[in-house]
Write an enzyme that holds these catalytic residues in place. Structure first.
Site, mmCIF file in Angstrom:
data_model
loop_
_atom_site.group_PDB
_atom_site.id
_atom_site.type_symbol
_atom_site.label_atom_id
_atom_site.label_comp_id
_atom_site.label_asym_id
_atom_site.label_seq_id
_atom_site.Cartn_x
_atom_site.Cartn_y
_atom_site.Cartn_z
ATOM 1 N N GLU A 68 17.658 0.313 -3.933
ATOM 2 C CA GLU A 68 17.585 1.688 -3.605
ATOM 3 C C GLU A 68 18.093 2.123 -2.019
ATOM 4 O O GLU A 68 18.137 1.283 -1.302
ATOM 5 C CB GLU A 68 16.065 1.854 -3.611
ATOM 6 C CG GLU A 68 15.466 1.834 -4.726
ATOM 7 C CD GLU A 68 13.810 1.895 -4.795
ATOM 8 O OE1 GLU A 68 13.403 2.529 -5.735
ATOM 9 O OE2 GLU A 68 13.100 1.368 -3.702
ATOM 10 N N LYS A 81 18.029 3.412 4.779
ATOM 11 C CA LYS A 81 17.920 1.931 4.270
ATOM 12 C C LYS A 81 18.134 1.423 3.220
ATOM 13 O O LYS A 81 18.147 2.459 2.039
ATOM 14 C CB LYS A 81 16.277 1.503 4.519
ATOM 15 C CG LYS A 81 15.888 0.118 4.056
ATOM 16 C CD LYS A 81 14.611 -0.164 4.478
ATOM 17 C CE LYS A 81 13.412 -0.017 3.666
ATOM 18 N NZ LYS A 81 12.175 -0.529 3.880
ATOM 19 N N ALA A 151 4.459 -12.856 1.651
ATOM 20 C CA ALA A 151 5.259 -12.567 2.878
ATOM 21 C C ALA A 151 4.694 -11.523 3.606
ATOM 22 O O ALA A 151 4.972 -11.340 4.800
ATOM 23 C CB ALA A 151 6.916 -12.114 2.529
ATOM 24 N N ASP A 173 -5.656 -15.704 -3.098
ATOM 25 C CA ASP A 173 -4.380 -15.396 -3.846
ATOM 26 C C ASP A 173 -4.480 -16.592 -5.001
ATOM 27 O O ASP A 173 -5.220 -17.319 -5.007
ATOM 28 C CB ASP A 173 -3.256 -16.014 -3.047
ATOM 29 C CG ASP A 173 -1.865 -15.595 -3.678
ATOM 30 O OD1 ASP A 173 -1.221 -14.885 -3.053
ATOM 31 O OD2 ASP A 173 -1.575 -16.149 -4.783
ATOM 32 N N THR A 213 -0.221 -7.718 -3.666
ATOM 33 C CA THR A 213 -0.001 -8.685 -4.573
ATOM 34 C C THR A 213 1.677 -8.050 -4.980
ATOM 35 O O THR A 213 2.318 -7.213 -4.785
ATOM 36 C CB THR A 213 -0.725 -8.743 -5.904
ATOM 37 O OG1 THR A 213 -0.701 -7.324 -6.352
ATOM 38 C CG2 THR A 213 -2.066 -9.152 -5.226
ATOM 39 N N GLY A 237 0.362 -3.315 -2.605
ATOM 40 C CA GLY A 237 1.314 -4.025 -3.624
ATOM 41 C C GLY A 237 1.979 -2.789 -4.617
ATOM 42 O O GLY A 237 3.096 -3.191 -5.227
ATOM 43 N N GLY A 238 1.114 -1.952 -4.968
ATOM 44 C CA GLY A 238 1.676 -1.030 -6.091
ATOM 45 C C GLY A 238 2.636 -0.103 -5.552
ATOM 46 O O GLY A 238 2.321 0.738 -4.935
ATOM 47 N N ASP A 239 4.044 -0.392 -5.888
ATOM 48 C CA ASP A 239 4.842 0.340 -5.122
ATOM 49 C C ASP A 239 6.227 0.751 -5.972
ATOM 50 O O ASP A 239 7.069 1.046 -5.497
ATOM 51 C CB ASP A 239 5.312 -0.313 -3.792
ATOM 52 C CG ASP A 239 6.060 -1.719 -4.311
ATOM 53 O OD1 ASP A 239 6.120 -2.107 -5.523
ATOM 54 O OD2 ASP A 239 6.420 -2.256 -3.191
ATOM 55 N N LYS A 243 3.874 -0.511 -11.723
ATOM 56 C CA LYS A 243 3.177 -1.619 -10.880
ATOM 57 C C LYS A 243 2.100 -1.069 -10.213
ATOM 58 O O LYS A 243 2.307 -0.149 -9.235
ATOM 59 C CB LYS A 243 4.266 -2.233 -9.832
ATOM 60 C CG LYS A 243 3.562 -3.352 -9.180
ATOM 61 C CD LYS A 243 4.963 -3.909 -8.312
ATOM 62 C CE LYS A 243 4.221 -5.053 -7.256
ATOM 63 N NZ LYS A 243 4.740 -5.005 -6.040
#
Lengths: 359, 359
Positions: A68, A81, A151, A173, A213, A237-239, A243
């Site tokens: 992207e 970016k 990370a 985790d 996650t 995490g949902g991005d 997801k």
């Protein structure tokens, strides 16, 4: 011909921050100070929200993932970016998410900065989460559950420590080794880290729940019965489309705060709800135009997806930091002939200069 | 800790072609050979036109000019160019147009090449013009008029020499010094250059007319009565909204060939005509699906604006060229920790490594 005349002028050079230099910059200033600094720049830019050109990301898709471009501009400075998302990269030792970015002077079109943004994105994402939590989390929050110990998790813990005064981390985790890694990295940070056996266990007593996650699918990291009143959920995490991390019923009980609703509805937890479901834009909270947390029992939810303006703020921070640290190189990126029209002459002169040197 | 373990792995590095190395590459291979090579890559990519993701440019505007991102992808490889257009830059010794670009593996998201594209764009633009002229110009064309003798003009002359066998150049610019510069740069090229006092004078006896002026306004470089039957017009300079070079009546007498009609109608000479005016897409000519030149008396017009796929082709050419020449550097652009999840650990280890070295 004098070979020194072949050296590019200062105009040709663009400051470049390699991964190695980004680490040196972060070490020199301190990771917590850097995140606090980036958060200040993000807040500053969100307070002038209307002055930004807000575009959707420009994606290129493949079965394995997406690349992207995320451009934005405030009319004077332009930034973008490049970022990829490839969940399977981890299998052959690559990062699932890497990036780099450019900041440019829009009045000349010339780049002011070219920098790695894998580490920088991790810093700005955590800074951005902690900034939102400053307005949304319960006062005097001390304990944060962090579900997903990959990370991004270290950076989240440190940002919440430095900006909100969190002292207790409850880590979970599905891979226990990931939690051990997180605990080891935070060993000297001043945070107490408890490794938990289940997500339910992790959120016990936490005022803030961070979900971060990495699975590229609709998962249910938190179910409705797990979330009690009064907490702040920092859903990182949902991005991307398809997801998500939270059960829809949690969303319906929460006051939802977002960066840019049109983007969040495509990429965030918000994709589970109709577009006209009420959400609050964070910039309005920062500007005092909308309420943040209003009661002790309210569940607040920051549905984080990452927005181009946050990268713009991070790029501005790095540009302003470099003269203090000096950790950058100069990249010979821009053709700069003496006469701007004589591009071909520059090629000819360079050739003549080299032949002269060789003779 | 062993300091050598801090060195990035090969995965972290991206090949980088600076301006200096681009000049070395071009010198090593020869500017005409490079342009012929890029033209072959463009033709190859135009022949698989349908496999490309064709997006409009993404612009950021300021009163002084524009910065554009031009992405494209064939589903396996992703490329984009950053390019600016700032006509007044020339006043303070900057280029009006500069650029850089990236080619990436879409299956991992990792960049394969980062390169300057100021020189490369000049090469690909000329290569692209000569490629179109191979299909459109009169057979056995020997004489080319070139109106506008700025940075792009040298490259155009050499591309038409090598790919079409042009031997005579008739040069005109409103600034006579620009023509002198062009003649000087072409002195050892094998081309005969005649500096002309007017545009009318320049097109005398020319089978090909190249217009490549730089004013950011609607100009009339060629009027209708100047253009006789049978010529090929290579219109390069009109390339953004409000910037054209040809009188509309010339367009009405010509068969117009374009890269991508939707973009040309915004940026090219085509903006002077209604969108439903018939134009032919070049890829169809190359693929044998549409006619190029069909008669001796026909006026053909390539309304060049520059399209993302041409940059993609040029990037592919450079990537394939580098292993032969070796003129590139390796840029430490991608964070590559041993464990892809342990980004923060990499920062910590780098810090520990430096402290260890210092001790």
């Amino acid at each position: 011909m004098n070979p020194t005349s072949l050296a590019p002028s200062e105009l040709a050079y663009v400051p470049f921050v390699s991964v190695d230099n980004m680490m040196k910059n972060v070490s020199a200033i301190g990771v917590e100070t850097v995140m606090k600094g980036i958060a200040d720049y993000i807040e500053e830019d969100f307070l002038r929200w209307e002055s930004f050109d807000k575009k959707p990301r420009i994606p290129a898709h493949a079965p394995q993932g997406v690349i992207e471009l995320m451009p934005t501009s405030d009319g004077k400075t332009f930034g973008f970016k490049y970022v990829n998302g490839h969940p399977d990269n981890i299998k052959d030792g690559r990062q699932t998410v890497t990036g780099f970015g450019v900041l440019s002077d829009l009045s000349t079109g010339y780049p002011l900065l070219f920098t790695e943004m894998t580490i920088l994105t991790a810093l700005r994402t955590a800074a951005n989460s902690a900034l939102a939590a400053k307005y949304l989390a319960p006062k005097s929050s001390k304990t944060m559950a962090i579900i997903g110990n990959g990370a991004q998790s270290d950076f989240q813990c440190l940002a919440f420590k430095t900006m909100l005064g969190i002292t207790e981390i409850r880590a979970y985790d599905i891979d226990p080794d990931a939690s051990v890694r997180l605990a080891r990295n935070l060993a000297t940070s001043g945070l107490n880290v408890t490794i938990c056996k289940t997500a339910e266990d992790a959120i016990e007593g936490a005022q803030i729940i961070t979900t971060v996650t990495a699975d590229k699918k609709c998962a249910t990291i938190l179910t409705d019965n797990m979330v009690g009143p009064g907490v702040h959920i920092n859903a990182v995490g949902g991005d991307c489309p398809g997801k998500t991390e939270l059960h829809k019923d949690i969303l319906l009980r929460s006051d939802i705060f977002v960066e840019f609703p049109d983007q969040t509805h495509i990429e965030g937890e918000f994709q589970q709800l109709p577009r006209d479901h009420p959400v609050t834009e964070l910039w309005q909270v920062y500007a005092g135009q909308a309420a943040g947390r209003t009661s002790e029992h309210q569940i607040t939810l920051f549905d984080s997806v990452g927005f181009a303006i946050e990268d713009f703020s991070a790029l501005r921070y790095v540009r302003d930091m470099l003269p203090k640290t000096g950790y950058f190189e100069k990249l010979d990126l821009l053709a700069d002939p003496d006469d701007p029209r004589d591009l071909f002459g520059m090629v000819l002169r360079a050739e003549a200069g080299r032949n002269g040197e060789a003779a």
